[in-house]
Write a protein that holds these residues in place. Structure first.
Motif, PDB file in Angstrom:
ATOM      1  N   GLY A   1       2.690 -11.369   2.195  1.00 26.02           N
ATOM      2  CA  GLY A   1       3.614 -10.244   2.204  1.00 26.02           C
ATOM      3  C   GLY A   1       4.347 -10.110   0.883  1.00 26.02           C
ATOM      4  O   GLY A   1       5.487  -9.658   0.847  1.00 26.02           O
ATOM      5  N   GLY A   2       3.666 -10.469  -0.197  1.00 33.66           N
ATOM      6  CA  GLY A   2       4.317 -10.522  -1.518  1.00 33.66           C
ATOM      7  C   GLY A   2       4.209  -9.257  -2.321  1.00 33.66           C
ATOM      8  O   GLY A   2       4.112  -9.308  -3.555  1.00 33.66           O
ATOM      9  N   GLY A   3       4.206  -8.091  -1.661  1.00 38.11           N
ATOM     10  CA  GLY A   3       4.076  -6.809  -2.345  1.00 38.11           C
ATOM     11  C   GLY A   3       5.008  -6.678  -3.541  1.00 38.11           C
ATOM     12  O   GLY A   3       6.181  -7.011  -3.455  1.00 38.11           O
ATOM     13  N   GLY A   4       4.457  -6.178  -4.644  1.00 38.27           N
ATOM     14  CA  GLY A   4       5.217  -6.077  -5.883  1.00 38.27           C
ATOM     15  C   GLY A   4       4.994  -7.264  -6.795  1.00 38.27           C
ATOM     16  O   GLY A   4       5.201  -7.173  -8.004  1.00 38.27           O
ATOM     17  N   ALA A   5       4.618  -8.398  -6.210  1.00 37.04           N
ATOM     18  CA  ALA A   5       4.264  -9.615  -6.953  1.00 37.04           C
ATOM     19  C   ALA A   5       5.404 -10.164  -7.807  1.00 37.04           C
ATOM     20  O   ALA A   5       5.154 -10.903  -8.760  1.00 37.04           O
ATOM     21  CB  ALA A   5       3.025  -9.373  -7.823  1.00 37.04           C
ATOM     22  N   ALA A   6       6.642  -9.858  -7.460  1.00 39.33           N
ATOM     23  CA  ALA A   6       7.769 -10.380  -8.244  1.00 39.33           C
ATOM     24  C   ALA A   6       7.764 -11.901  -8.268  1.00 39.33           C
ATOM     25  O   ALA A   6       7.955 -12.518  -9.326  1.00 39.33           O
ATOM     26  CB  ALA A   6       9.088  -9.859  -7.669  1.00 39.33           C
ATOM     27  N   TYR A   7       7.536 -12.497  -7.109  1.00 41.91           N
ATOM     28  CA  TYR A   7       7.567 -13.958  -7.038  1.00 41.91           C
ATOM     29  C   TYR A   7       6.387 -14.581  -7.773  1.00 41.91           C
ATOM     30  O   TYR A   7       6.543 -15.533  -8.537  1.00 41.91           O
ATOM     31  CB  TYR A   7       7.590 -14.416  -5.581  1.00 41.91           C
ATOM     32  N   THR A   8       5.189 -14.068  -7.542  1.00 43.24           N
ATOM     33  CA  THR A   8       4.025 -14.664  -8.178  1.00 43.24           C
ATOM     34  C   THR A   8       4.068 -14.495  -9.691  1.00 43.24           C
ATOM     35  O   THR A   8       3.676 -15.404 -10.432  1.00 43.24           O
ATOM     36  CB  THR A   8       2.731 -14.058  -7.614  1.00 43.24           C
ATOM     37  N   ILE A   9       4.542 -13.360 -10.162  1.00 45.17           N
ATOM     38  CA  ILE A   9       4.630 -13.149 -11.610  1.00 45.17           C
ATOM     39  C   ILE A   9       5.597 -14.140 -12.240  1.00 45.17           C
ATOM     40  O   ILE A   9       5.287 -14.801 -13.239  1.00 45.17           O
ATOM     41  CB  ILE A   9       5.045 -11.695 -11.922  1.00 45.17           C
ATOM     42  N   GLU A  10       6.793 -14.270 -11.658  1.00 44.88           N
ATOM     43  CA  GLU A  10       7.781 -15.180 -12.230  1.00 44.88           C
ATOM     44  C   GLU A  10       7.331 -16.632 -12.129  1.00 44.88           C
ATOM     45  O   GLU A  10       7.515 -17.427 -13.060  1.00 44.88           O
ATOM     46  CB  GLU A  10       9.134 -15.003 -11.533  1.00 44.88           C
ATOM     47  N   LEU A  11       6.732 -16.993 -11.006  1.00 49.89           N
ATOM     48  CA  LEU A  11       6.275 -18.375 -10.837  1.00 49.89           C
ATOM     49  C   LEU A  11       5.131 -18.692 -11.789  1.00 49.89           C
ATOM     50  O   LEU A  11       5.069 -19.792 -12.360  1.00 49.89           O
ATOM     51  CB  LEU A  11       5.852 -18.612  -9.390  1.00 49.89           C
TER      52      LEU A  11
ATOM     53  N   THR B   1      -2.156 -20.491 -10.303  1.00 49.67           N
ATOM     54  CA  THR B   1      -2.820 -19.226 -10.001  1.00 49.67           C
ATOM     55  C   THR B   1      -2.383 -18.796  -8.607  1.00 49.67           C
ATOM     56  O   THR B   1      -1.931 -19.620  -7.808  1.00 49.67           O
ATOM     57  CB  THR B   1      -4.350 -19.338 -10.070  1.00 49.67           C
ATOM     58  N   ALA B   2      -2.516 -17.508  -8.295  1.00 43.62           N
ATOM     59  CA  ALA B   2      -1.942 -17.027  -7.046  1.00 43.62           C
ATOM     60  C   ALA B   2      -2.727 -15.854  -6.473  1.00 43.62           C
ATOM     61  O   ALA B   2      -3.405 -15.117  -7.196  1.00 43.62           O
ATOM     62  CB  ALA B   2      -0.488 -16.614  -7.263  1.00 43.62           C
ATOM     63  N   THR B   3      -2.583 -15.700  -5.151  1.00 44.17           N
ATOM     64  CA  THR B   3      -3.117 -14.550  -4.434  1.00 44.17           C
ATOM     65  C   THR B   3      -1.975 -13.881  -3.683  1.00 44.17           C
ATOM     66  O   THR B   3      -1.241 -14.551  -2.952  1.00 44.17           O
ATOM     67  CB  THR B   3      -4.199 -14.965  -3.418  1.00 44.17           C
ATOM     68  N   VAL B   4      -1.821 -12.597  -3.873  1.00 46.42           N
ATOM     69  CA  VAL B   4      -0.845 -11.819  -3.108  1.00 46.42           C
ATOM     70  C   VAL B   4      -1.581 -11.181  -1.940  1.00 46.42           C
ATOM     71  O   VAL B   4      -2.605 -10.510  -2.125  1.00 46.42           O
ATOM     72  CB  VAL B   4      -0.185 -10.732  -3.976  1.00 46.42           C
ATOM     73  N   PHE B   5      -1.073 -11.379  -0.729  1.00 45.97           N
ATOM     74  CA  PHE B   5      -1.668 -10.798   0.473  1.00 45.97           C
ATOM     75  C   PHE B   5      -0.681  -9.794   1.053  1.00 45.97           C
ATOM     76  O   PHE B   5       0.430 -10.163   1.455  1.00 45.97           O
ATOM     77  CB  PHE B   5      -1.991 -11.886   1.493  1.00 45.97           C
ATOM     78  N   ASP B   6      -1.064  -8.525   1.089  1.00 43.77           N
ATOM     79  CA  ASP B   6      -0.179  -7.495   1.626  1.00 43.77           C
ATOM     80  C   ASP B   6      -1.020  -6.300   2.068  1.00 43.77           C
ATOM     81  O   ASP B   6      -2.248  -6.300   1.911  1.00 43.77           O
ATOM     82  CB  ASP B   6       0.871  -7.078   0.586  1.00 43.77           C
ATOM     83  N   LEU B   7      -0.367  -5.298   2.614  1.00 46.93           N
ATOM     84  CA  LEU B   7      -1.066  -4.112   3.094  1.00 46.93           C
ATOM     85  C   LEU B   7      -1.831  -3.448   1.949  1.00 46.93           C
ATOM     86  O   LEU B   7      -1.393  -3.490   0.798  1.00 46.93           O
ATOM     87  CB  LEU B   7      -0.063  -3.130   3.701  1.00 46.93           C
ATOM     88  N   PRO B   8      -2.982  -2.839   2.252  1.00 50.14           N
ATOM     89  CA  PRO B   8      -3.820  -2.284   1.183  1.00 50.14           C
ATOM     90  C   PRO B   8      -3.100  -1.304   0.262  1.00 50.14           C
ATOM     91  O   PRO B   8      -3.270  -1.357  -0.962  1.00 50.14           O
ATOM     92  CB  PRO B   8      -4.957  -1.597   1.956  1.00 50.14           C
ATOM     93  N   PHE B   9      -2.284  -0.397   0.803  1.00 51.43           N
ATOM     94  CA  PHE B   9      -1.619   0.568  -0.066  1.00 51.43           C
ATOM     95  C   PHE B   9      -0.566  -0.099  -0.951  1.00 51.43           C
ATOM     96  O   PHE B   9      -0.277   0.376  -2.053  1.00 51.43           O
ATOM     97  CB  PHE B   9      -1.015   1.720   0.752  1.00 51.43           C
ATOM     98  N   VAL B  10      -0.019  -1.214  -0.491  1.00 47.99           N
ATOM     99  CA  VAL B  10       0.924  -1.969  -1.311  1.00 47.99           C
ATOM    100  C   VAL B  10       0.182  -2.663  -2.451  1.00 47.99           C
ATOM    101  O   VAL B  10       0.668  -2.730  -3.582  1.00 47.99           O
ATOM    102  CB  VAL B  10       1.685  -3.003  -0.459  1.00 47.99           C
ATOM    103  N   CYS B  11      -1.002  -3.159  -2.155  1.00 47.29           N
ATOM    104  CA  CYS B  11      -1.803  -3.844  -3.180  1.00 47.29           C
ATOM    105  C   CYS B  11      -2.153  -2.910  -4.329  1.00 47.29           C
ATOM    106  O   CYS B  11      -2.273  -3.353  -5.484  1.00 47.29           O
ATOM    107  CB  CYS B  11      -3.079  -4.414  -2.565  1.00 47.29           C
ATOM    108  N   GLU B  12      -2.327  -1.620  -4.055  1.00 47.62           N
ATOM    109  CA  GLU B  12      -2.642  -0.681  -5.124  1.00 47.62           C
ATOM    110  C   GLU B  12      -1.536  -0.683  -6.180  1.00 47.62           C
ATOM    111  O   GLU B  12      -1.810  -0.707  -7.385  1.00 47.62           O
ATOM    112  CB  GLU B  12      -2.821   0.724  -4.548  1.00 47.62           C
ATOM    113  N   GLN B  13      -0.272  -0.657  -5.742  1.00 50.86           N
ATOM    114  CA  GLN B  13       0.847  -0.695  -6.678  1.00 50.86           C
ATOM    115  C   GLN B  13       1.006  -2.080  -7.300  1.00 50.86           C
ATOM    116  O   GLN B  13       1.333  -2.211  -8.480  1.00 50.86           O
ATOM    117  CB  GLN B  13       2.139  -0.311  -5.966  1.00 50.86           C
ATOM    118  N   THR B  14       0.769  -3.111  -6.491  1.00 51.83           N
ATOM    119  CA  THR B  14       0.968  -4.477  -6.953  1.00 51.83           C
ATOM    120  C   THR B  14       0.000  -4.839  -8.070  1.00 51.83           C
ATOM    121  O   THR B  14       0.368  -5.500  -9.045  1.00 51.83           O
ATOM    122  CB  THR B  14       0.808  -5.455  -5.779  1.00 51.83           C
ATOM    123  N   THR B  15      -1.241  -4.392  -7.944  1.00 51.96           N
ATOM    124  CA  THR B  15      -2.242  -4.677  -8.972  1.00 51.96           C
ATOM    125  C   THR B  15      -1.807  -4.128 -10.323  1.00 51.96           C
ATOM    126  O   THR B  15      -2.020  -4.756 -11.369  1.00 51.96           O
ATOM    127  CB  THR B  15      -3.602  -4.084  -8.560  1.00 51.96           C
TER     128      THR B  15
END
Length: 341
Positions: A177-187, A195-209
């Motif tokens: 549920g890490g939409g936006g990837a704020a945590y993964t980017i900072e970490l 390395t990291a994988t963000v798992f979130d709803l498909p439409f959220v992943c479009e913005q997160t990518t």
């Protein structure tokens, strides 16, 4: 007032909170801090001219911002304070304005209907009759406003988490549920081997990518679309992070999420819950208690839970060695960590 009679001043301060919040949000919306950053300190007349304002409200707004420590007045000129320069100028790494615009454009309207939310036990920032949850894809502008605001709120807390908890032994992180990837980017910035994988709803992943690419971390962070209530989570990770996820759901829904997370991790893997935790006796602290009411305004079943509740849930799904680490963040004051047995 006598020594034994309390002053009503705290009530005055509480009841004036809206004045402060709107002064801040209007200043951001008008681009005041960005304008000063670009052109230097301004007089009230210059500000009014640049923004097409009448001189009276222009000076009133500037005075309000000075009183709040957002501007510094030198003679007849107004400049940004260190606080505003660091967090309220667009383009900064920890720009906070997107969260303020999200509150102003979305949340404040719901808060003004708090009585309705209390009386009817229904959210007031969205209509449950036409949406399944707060996270449904709806009006594109509102969706973008919401997720930009969430990223703006999370990014400083993510840095605080990177400092408070040692991720040096982690190689593969699953941000659930890490939409936006704020945590993964900072970490990932703080820990070069991560390395990291963000798992979130498909439409959220479009913005997160897009955010991941802007951060230059596409080679270390991937985004997988899915629903953590119905889909299996990606395997191959040694730690799963749930940052500001659990408060949106009921206890039973949270337990369902945790069971899926546990199933995706190997024995010895860790689950990290990052939240603005309520005290175990549910008397505060104030930020967590107010966020608890925000869950009433924003969700149908969400709560702000205690560290003791998260500890119990982690043990219930099969975790051991459950510990708490304090975090000095905005959207989290601590993490609860459990090891998969």
């Amino acid at each position: 007032m006598t020594a034994t009679t309390p002053s009503p001043l705290p009530l005055m301060e509480l009841s004036s909170g809206l004045f402060v919040a709107k002064t801040l949000s209007v200043a951001v919306r008008l681009g005041l801090f960005a304008l000063i950053d670009e052109q230097g300190a301004l007089t009230a007349a210059e500000f009014a001219t640049r923004k097409g304002l009448h001189p009276r409200p222009a000076e009133m707004l500037l005075t309000g911002c000075v009183s709040l420590g957002l501007l510094v007045k030198n003679g007849d000129r107004y400049g940004n304070s260190a606080l505003a320069g660091l967090y309220l100028v667009p383009g900064g790494r920890y720009y906070f304005g997107d969260y303020l615009m999200m509150l102003d454009g979305r949340a404040y309207g719901g808060w003004m209907r708090l009585a309705e939310a209390v009386e009817e036990n229904q959210p007031t920032t969205w209509d449950p009759r036409v949406q399944e949850s707060i996270f449904d894809a709806g009006d594109p502008k509102m969706v973008e406003l919401f997720w930009r605001g969430m990223h703006s709120l999370a990014v400083f807390t993510a840095r605080a988490l990177a400092e408070a908890y040692d991720f040096s032994g982690v190689r593969r992180l699953l941000d659930v549920g890490g939409g936006g990837a704020a945590y993964t980017i900072e970490l990932c910035r703080a820990y070069p081997d991560l390395t990291a994988t963000v798992f979130d709803l498909p439409f959220v992943c479009e913005q997160t990518t897009e955010r991941i690419a802007e951060a230059g971390l596409s080679d270390r962070i991937t985004c997988v679309g899915g629903d953590f209530f119905t889909d299996d989570l990606p395997a191959g990770h040694d730690v799963a992070l749930l940052s500001s996820v659990m408060h949106d759901w009921s206890e039973q829904e949270d337990l369902s999420i945790l069971r899926r997370v546990r199933a995706a991790l190997p024995s010895g893997g860790r689950i990290i819950i990052s939240e603005l935790l309520m005290d175990d006796d549910k008397t505060g602290p104030v930020p967590a208690a107010m966020f608890n009411l925000l869950m009433l305004v924003e969700t149908q079943r969400g709560w702000n839970y205690t560290g003791a509740e998260y500890t119990r849930w982690l043990r219930e799904v099969g975790c051991t060695d459950v510990t708490r680490v304090d975090v000095h963040g905005l959207s989290a004051n601590g993490v609860i960590v459990g090891t998969v047995g």
